[in-house]
Design an enzyme around this catalytic site. Structure first.
Site, short mmCIF file in Angstrom:
data_model
loop_
_atom_site.label_atom_id
_atom_site.label_comp_id
_atom_site.label_asym_id
_atom_site.label_seq_id
_atom_site.Cartn_x
_atom_site.Cartn_y
_atom_site.Cartn_z
N LYS A 52 0.94 -1.18 -0.05
CA LYS A 52 0.11 -0.08 0.09
C LYS A 52 0.90 1.27 0.10
CE LYS A 52 -3.75 -2.50 2.17
NZ LYS A 52 -4.50 -2.59 3.31
N GLN A 96 -4.69 -1.58 9.64
CA GLN A 96 -4.56 -3.07 9.10
C GLN A 96 -5.11 -4.07 10.17
OE1 GLN A 96 -3.81 -3.42 5.95
NE2 GLN A 96 -3.68 -5.64 5.89
N ASP A 119 -11.22 2.94 4.38
CA ASP A 119 -11.40 1.34 4.27
C ASP A 119 -12.84 1.30 4.13
OD1 ASP A 119 -9.17 -0.68 4.25
OD2 ASP A 119 -8.78 -0.44 6.42
N1 GUN Z 1 -6.78 -7.04 6.18
C1 GUN Z 1 -7.07 -7.61 5.04
N2 GUN Z 1 -7.59 -6.75 4.34
C2 GUN Z 1 -7.88 -5.60 4.64
C3 GUN Z 1 -8.31 -4.36 4.26
O1 GUN Z 1 -8.71 -4.19 3.04
N3 GUN Z 1 -8.09 -3.29 5.12
C4 GUN Z 1 -7.57 -3.43 6.34
N4 GUN Z 1 -7.39 -2.42 7.18
N5 GUN Z 1 -7.06 -4.46 6.79
C5 GUN Z 1 -7.18 -5.63 6.01
#
Ligand code: GUN
Length: 294
Positions: A52, A96, A119
């Protein structure tokens, strides 16, 4: 059979975002700034967050990675979230998941300022999504919609079967595919661990979206001819023949299912890269909304 090439489409989207960032810079505007909080040292989460941050650099965004130890308390994490909520330089941020067990995930998601919740996990944003209001759509479902859109895959009147009811993928996906508009207007069945006779359901599906996390779960005999197959699974399966010692494996038995499918996403290179591209898109949206103060 057509491969839904998430790698290519995500690169197209990143190129489009790069152009927009260049225009913002030329006008003297602040570029979007994404922050990510990573608690602990889960290998997969480290990889995702790293991707990311790298993607931010690629499109010209600013990024901040906040790493916190595995023993971080809930209060310490909530303090950090409040700090990012108040920081005018940060347009959007993510925490995350998964989080270490001493931290209550619901409290954390509720603490994020919905205007910075790129998100789309805050209940205010999730509710808006369900009510067709403008909001941040969670990145993985948003990426799947974008893939279906860019390949012109018909969804109207189709039977979509979603496998898995996670808050991140399955649940929002089931809502989005049934919404009015395109992609949408589908008749949706949401299946999960208590679903009986799942093969009977999947074999009637025009579109299957599998977000289960069980490698090679979906076999050819569970799928009808010409079905559209979206594989959200990304499980690390031990494999000594690879340098990393594991292989990323999807929920779908790709070799056999692809022989029957009309469209199918590969793993890797399907839904995964789309998730990152759509997180960037949400961050760009957050930045534009902050500038316009809407
Ligand atoms: N863990 C797995 N997929 C995601 C996501 O799209 N966002 C976040 N914050 N954590 C994750």
């Amino acid at each position: 059979m057509t491969i839904l090439d998430g790698k290519k489409v995500s690169n197209d989207i990143k190129d489009e975002i790069t152009e927009q960032v260049k225009k913002m810079k030329a006008k003297g505007e602040k570029v979007p700034h994404l922050a990510a909080i990573l608690v602990g040292n889960d290998g997969a989460s480290l990889t995702y967050v790293g991707s990311k941050v790298k993607a931010c650099e690629r499109v010209g965004f600013e990024s901040t990675l906040v790493k916190m130890s595995n023993t971080t308390s809930e209060v310490e994490l909530l303090d950090k979230i409040h700090e990012l909520n108040e920081d005018p330089n940060i347009d959007g941020f993510i925490v995350q998941l998964p989080l270490p067990e001493q931290i209550n995930e619901q409290k954390v998601l509720l603490a994020v300022n919905p205007d910075k919740d790129v998100d789309g996990f805050h209940p205010a944003n999730f509710g808006k999504m369900a009510l067709d209001m403008t909001t941040f759509i969670p990145a993985t479902p948003f990426g799947i919609l974008e893939l279906l859109d860019r390949y012109g895959v018909e969804t109207k009147g189709k039977h979509t079967v979603v496998i898995g009811r996670s808050h991140i993928v399955g649940r929002p996906m089931s809502i989005l595919m049934g919404r009015k508009g395109f992609p949408g207007n589908s008749t949706v069945t949401l299946t999960h661990s208590h679903t009986k006779n799942i093969t009977q359901i999947t074999s009637q599906a025009d579109i299957i979206i599998s977000a289960l996390g069980v490698p090679n779960f979906l076999k050819a005999e569970m799928v009808k001819d010409d079905a559209v197959i979206i594989d959200v699974g990304i499980t690390r399966v031990p494999d000594d023949s690879t340098e990393k010692g594991y292989k990323i494996t999807g929920d779908v038995d790709f070799v056999n299912v692809s022989k029957k499918a009309s469209y199918i996403t590969p793993v890797p290179g399907g839904v995964g890269p789309m998730t990152i591209a759509m997180l960037l898109k949400n961050t760009l949206l957050a930045c534009e909304r902050h500038r316009k103060n809407v």
